[in-house]
Design an enzyme around this catalytic site. Structure first.
Site, short mmCIF file in Angstrom:
data_model
loop_
_atom_site.label_atom_id
_atom_site.label_comp_id
_atom_site.label_asym_id
_atom_site.label_seq_id
_atom_site.Cartn_x
_atom_site.Cartn_y
_atom_site.Cartn_z
N HIS A 296 71.04 -51.88 -43.24
CA HIS A 296 72.25 -52.17 -44.03
C HIS A 296 72.10 -51.86 -45.51
O HIS A 296 73.01 -52.14 -46.29
CB HIS A 296 72.65 -53.64 -43.89
CG HIS A 296 73.10 -54.02 -42.53
ND1 HIS A 296 74.42 -54.02 -42.14
CD2 HIS A 296 72.39 -54.42 -41.44
CE1 HIS A 296 74.51 -54.41 -40.88
NE2 HIS A 296 73.28 -54.65 -40.44
N LYS A 483 83.28 -59.29 -53.91
CA LYS A 483 82.06 -58.90 -53.18
C LYS A 483 80.87 -59.59 -53.85
O LYS A 483 81.03 -60.15 -54.93
CB LYS A 483 81.89 -57.39 -53.22
CG LYS A 483 82.05 -56.81 -54.64
CD LYS A 483 82.04 -55.30 -54.69
CE LYS A 483 83.27 -54.61 -54.18
NZ LYS A 483 83.15 -54.09 -52.82
N ARG A 484 79.69 -59.53 -53.23
CA ARG A 484 78.51 -60.09 -53.88
C ARG A 484 78.37 -59.50 -55.28
O ARG A 484 78.74 -58.35 -55.50
CB ARG A 484 77.24 -59.72 -53.09
CG ARG A 484 77.00 -60.46 -51.81
CD ARG A 484 75.72 -59.99 -51.13
NE ARG A 484 75.81 -58.62 -50.68
CZ ARG A 484 74.84 -57.71 -50.78
NH1 ARG A 484 73.67 -58.03 -51.31
NH2 ARG A 484 75.01 -56.48 -50.34
N LYS A 489 77.07 -52.54 -57.48
CA LYS A 489 78.50 -52.62 -57.16
C LYS A 489 79.37 -52.43 -58.39
O LYS A 489 80.57 -52.23 -58.30
CB LYS A 489 78.81 -53.95 -56.47
CG LYS A 489 78.14 -54.08 -55.11
CD LYS A 489 78.42 -55.44 -54.48
CE LYS A 489 77.68 -55.65 -53.17
NZ LYS A 489 78.33 -54.98 -52.03
N THR A 591 82.67 -53.48 -46.25
CA THR A 591 83.60 -53.88 -45.21
C THR A 591 84.83 -54.52 -45.85
O THR A 591 85.91 -54.54 -45.25
CB THR A 591 82.96 -54.88 -44.22
OG1 THR A 591 82.26 -55.88 -44.98
CG2 THR A 591 82.00 -54.19 -43.27
N LYS A 595 89.09 -54.39 -45.06
CA LYS A 595 90.03 -55.52 -44.98
C LYS A 595 91.24 -55.26 -45.87
O LYS A 595 92.39 -55.52 -45.48
CB LYS A 595 89.33 -56.82 -45.41
CG LYS A 595 88.22 -57.23 -44.46
CD LYS A 595 87.21 -58.21 -45.05
CE LYS A 595 85.94 -58.18 -44.20
NZ LYS A 595 84.77 -58.80 -44.88
C1 26Q Z 1 65.68 -58.81 -48.61
C2 26Q Z 1 64.38 -59.18 -48.91
C3 26Q Z 1 64.10 -60.41 -49.40
C4 26Q Z 1 65.14 -61.30 -49.58
C5 26Q Z 1 66.43 -60.95 -49.28
C6 26Q Z 1 66.70 -59.69 -48.80
C7 26Q Z 1 68.10 -59.31 -48.48
C8 26Q Z 1 69.10 -60.25 -48.41
C9 26Q Z 1 70.40 -59.91 -48.11
C10 26Q Z 1 68.46 -58.01 -48.23
C11 26Q Z 1 69.75 -57.67 -47.95
C12 26Q Z 1 70.75 -58.61 -47.89
C13 26Q Z 1 72.13 -58.31 -47.62
C14 26Q Z 1 72.58 -57.10 -47.43
C15 26Q Z 1 74.00 -56.81 -47.19
O1 26Q Z 1 74.85 -57.68 -47.21
N1 26Q Z 1 74.29 -55.53 -46.96
C16 26Q Z 1 75.66 -55.08 -46.74
O2 26Q Z 1 75.85 -54.94 -45.34
C17 26Q Z 1 77.18 -54.61 -45.05
C18 26Q Z 1 77.34 -54.61 -43.55
O3 26Q Z 1 76.72 -53.48 -43.02
C19 26Q Z 1 77.57 -53.29 -45.67
O4 26Q Z 1 78.93 -53.06 -45.45
C20 26Q Z 1 77.30 -53.30 -47.18
O5 26Q Z 1 77.52 -52.03 -47.73
C21 26Q Z 1 75.88 -53.75 -47.44
O6 26Q Z 1 75.66 -53.91 -48.83
#
Ligand code: 26Q
Length: 748
Positions: A296, A483-484, A489, A591, A595
């Protein structure tokens, strides 16, 4: 079942009961009438392992799925109760953003299509923090989502299992949450317990991992989920089919949602070799036909590496398995004639850490990205070496969203218009929504569509007034970026664009500017200083504009508090313009963009993630695409991008960016603003100035926002919005799931 349930709801005594009590009784009545659907004997099932599920509110969704939402609302009305009162019940926010919300949409669609797909996760005691602003600064408070009760899960003590750590056992107790559709699948969330009390493992979603302590806890969470889920899958298989594990893959697929549950692969090998006497080689062979990995994100800081000493001390047996997996991978690489350089790129073990991504790529049968361009980047950049050796492994499944929550539930008015135009079949088969395109030049339908957008905007405005105490400018264009909060972003780029527009307004350069609202919603990770600085900066801009009578009737900035799923449901329905402005190549899919599209907003965005496919499907002419492409960004990176040179090219941009450093706005002495300014103009130890190429894209962005402003209000613009809505069926997660089922899991 439906009739029996409605009778039960009818006979419910509501007198003198509070909202929360009623909510629990109603939900309980529904739960008593549900039966979970296990996979039939011989039927292949998929198991989805995810560290996050951003579920949102379950009440309305579940009643909708059971086909009793309207009837229940009617029954309650007769008892003098407004069902919308249940909106005060908190969302279950066991996730941060896209990845967790996608997991929730994914399960919804699987049940909707009647597919046997079961989710595994952690039942965090506290979900994503509740956000407040104090003087424009984000403050975090624990999210006690169970304070309203948790009527939508069933605890199953009989199926609890022990998970082994070096310092002792932790009990994993499942709570099954029904995912309702053509069947009732289970989302199995585990609570961690030790001596009857909750263990720290399931206390918080995301322990702060900027300390060693926090990282260990995170590792324990990931293993806890992996071991509980694998134990469950293996037990079920043995009960049903015995111990012929070479047949496991014929009946089961295990989908790893990003790298967080990748230790499940090692756990599989550990369990089969130590408990069932399977050889290491055979255990690995079966793993190769069972595990599947979805990536992701390509951001290096999100690709997980676990330090060996940490694994050795927390999980000695798993550590040994990882060493053996690495050794056997090395032998295979040498046999295949891989160069040293290639081996370095592919290795599970690298120096003093193990790479979860490389382990997943080595073992999994398929590796998929979540939008076409993202999957291309996986093939050509992130996993290019692996792709050279096993190109057939790499596939794409573009993300989707569930139209049940993101259209039918959140926009009943638009859904009713669709029913009037094309009947109700689209509610069963979303592909039917395409028929709406026929009405794109029907003036009456367009007028109704525009009126509905206006109504949803008023509802949004009401909601914001209640929660934030501010009223949106009436009949304004609503541009939304929700979004986050993350630098890639580029919420900061939007902030600069607003400052430029504000200045042009004051100089009288935009006489025909139509009133515009810029809506932000985002949470920053608690330890992410720059993100917190960006929130403060935008809040300062919002305040300054609100206080400035020269612009405040035409321009408004609102940063909503505590953005979450239920807030998103209001915002996507009421917005005109969806801002999706990540640096090309960095947003895997997005995503939120889908929406907004489904609710008839145009996309103002870069050529990134699913934006590209949105523009392809709805027509480039119906969206507002700007900025550098992936290739251009790559070229800038290679050619030594000089941020200050770009900045100096544009005086208005320079003035906007300077406000971070010239005292226009105060960051309350935190140093946030000067740090942001430096990150843009000087860089830091790990990156050069303007790492996310804001100065490259900002001039185009301002121009595009102004073009939208000029075109808004015409029938032509309404048509663009309409065509987006009518072209959105492809972005249903029903389509995504069908692709996973057909191309990755080979169900049926
Ligand atoms: C990794 C290592 C250590 C701690 C935390 C993390 C971590 C935490 C959260 C890595 C990634 C995330 C979240 C990622 C995320 O939300 N990705 C999103 O996934 C969506 C669904 O596929 C995509 O639409 C987005 O583009 C993508 O940013």
């Amino acid at each position: 079942m439906k009739e029996k349930l409605l009778k039960e709801i009818e006979s419910l005594d509501a007198d003198g009961k509070g909202t929360i009590e009623l909510y629990n009784e109603l939900s309980g009545a529904v739960m008593r009438n549900l039966t979970f659907t296990p996979p039939a004997h011989g039927e292949k099932a998929a198991h989805y392992l995810s560290i996050e599920y951003l579920i949102g509110r379950m009440f309305y969704n579940n009643l909708l799925e059971l086909g009793i939402l309207k009837e229940t609302e009617e029954i309650l009305r007769r008892k003098g109760i407004d069902a919308s009162a249940f909106e005060q019940i908190e969302d279950a926010a066991l996730g941060n953003g896209g990845l967790g919300r996608f997991a929730a949409c994914f399960l919804d669609s699987a049940a909707g299509l009647g597919l046997p797909v079961y989710g595994y996760g952690i039942r965090y005691r506290y979900g994503l923090f509740r956000q407040e602003f104090s003087d424009g600064f984000q403050q975090e408070f624990p999210d006690d989502w169970q304070s309203f009760g948790d009527p939508w899960s069933v605890r199953r003590d009989g199926e609890a299992r022990a998970v082994q750590f070096a310092d002792g056992e932790v009990l994993a107790v499942p709570y099954d949450v029904p995912i309702i559709g053509k069947r009732v699948n289970a989302l199995r969330l585990y609570r961690a317990e030790k001596n009857g009390a909750e263990d720290r493992i399931s206390e918080y979603l995301y322990p702060a991992d900027d300390t060693e302590e926090g990282k260990r806890l995170r590792l324990r969470q990931e293993y806890f989920l992996s071991a509980a889920a694998i134990g469950d899958c293996v037990d079920r298989f043995v009960r049903e089919y015995g111990e012929e594990f070479d047949r496991f893959g014929a009946y089961n697929a295990i989908q790893l949602n990003d790298t967080h549950p990748v230790l499940a692969i090692a756990e599989w090998v550990r369990l089969l070799t130590s408990r069932y006497g399977v050889s290491f080689k055979d255990a690995v062979q079966t793993a190769r036909r069972t595990f599947q990995y979805t990536n992701h994100t390509i951001l290096p800081e999100a690709l997980e590496w676990w330090p060996k000493r940490m694994l050795r001390s927390e999980l000695p047996e798993v550590y040994e398995i990882l060493r053996k997996l690495d050794a056997s991978q090395r032998r295979a690489m040498r046999r295949a004639g891989a160069t040293e350089q290639e081996q370095a790129a592919l290795r599970i073990s690298n120096g003093d850490a193990f790479s979860m991504a490389n382990l997943a790529v080595d073992i999994c049968e398929h590796v998929n990205g979540v939008a076409k361009i993202h999957s291309e980047i996986l093939r050509n950049s992130l996993f290019r070496t692996a792709c050279r050796y096993a190109p057939e492994k790499f596939v794409n499944v573009t993300n989707g969203i569930t139209q049940r929550r993101w259209l039918m539930l959140c926009n009943a008015e638009l859904s009713a218009l669709i029913d009037r135009c094309i009947g109700t079949q689209w509610r069963e088969r979303i592909e039917g929504l395409e028929e709406m395109r026929k009405f794109a030049s029907d003036g009456r339908v367009l007028a109704e569509f525009a009126a509905i957008k206006g109504e949803k905007k008023r509802q949004l405005s009401e909601y914001i007034a209640k929660r934030e105490g501010v009223r949106l400018l009436p009949n304004a264009i609503v541009y939304a970026q929700v979004k986050r909060l993350h630098e890639y972003k580029r919420q900061l780029m939007t902030a600069f664009a607003i400052l430029e527009i504000c200045e042009k307004l004051k100089r009288g350069e935009l006489p025909d500017f139509k009133p515009s609202v810029f809506l932000f919603g985002a949470k920053s990770a608690p330890s992410y200083r720059r993100a917190k600085g960006i929130i403060k900066f935008i809040n300062e801009i919002a305040k300054a504009i609100a206080e400035d009578d020269a612009v405040n009737r035409r321009l408004q900035v609102v940063f909503v508090t505590d953005y979450k799923v239920s807030y998103a449901e209001k915002i996507v329905a009421g917005a005109d313009v969806s801002l999706q402005v990540s640096t090309a190549g960095l947003e895997a899919s997005g995503t939120g963009n889908m929406k907004f599209m489904m609710n008839g907003a145009v996309t103002c965005g870069t050529l990134d993630g699913a934006n590209i496919e949105i523009a392809e499907r709805a027509g480039k002419e119906n969206n507002y695409i700007f900025g550098a492409s992936v290739e251009e960004i790559d070229a800038l990176r290679r050619g030594g991008y000089d941020a200050n040179e770009y900045l100096a090219r544009d005086a208005a941009m320079t003035r906007a960016v300077r406000t971070l450093a010239d005292g226009t706005f105060s960051d309350g002495g935190t140093g946030y603003f000067s740090e942001l300014y430096e990150s843009l103009t000087e860089g830091a130890s790990w990156h050069k100035g303007d790492h996310y190429f804001i100065f490259r894209d900002l001039p185009d962005y301002v121009e595009t926002l102004l073009r939208i402003n000029r075109e808004y209000g015409t029938e032509e613009f309404t048509r663009k919005q309409f065509v987006n809505m009518a072209s959105s069926a492809y972005f249903s997660s029903d389509r995504s799931i069908a692709e996973y089922a057909a191309n990755i899991w080979h169900l049926r």
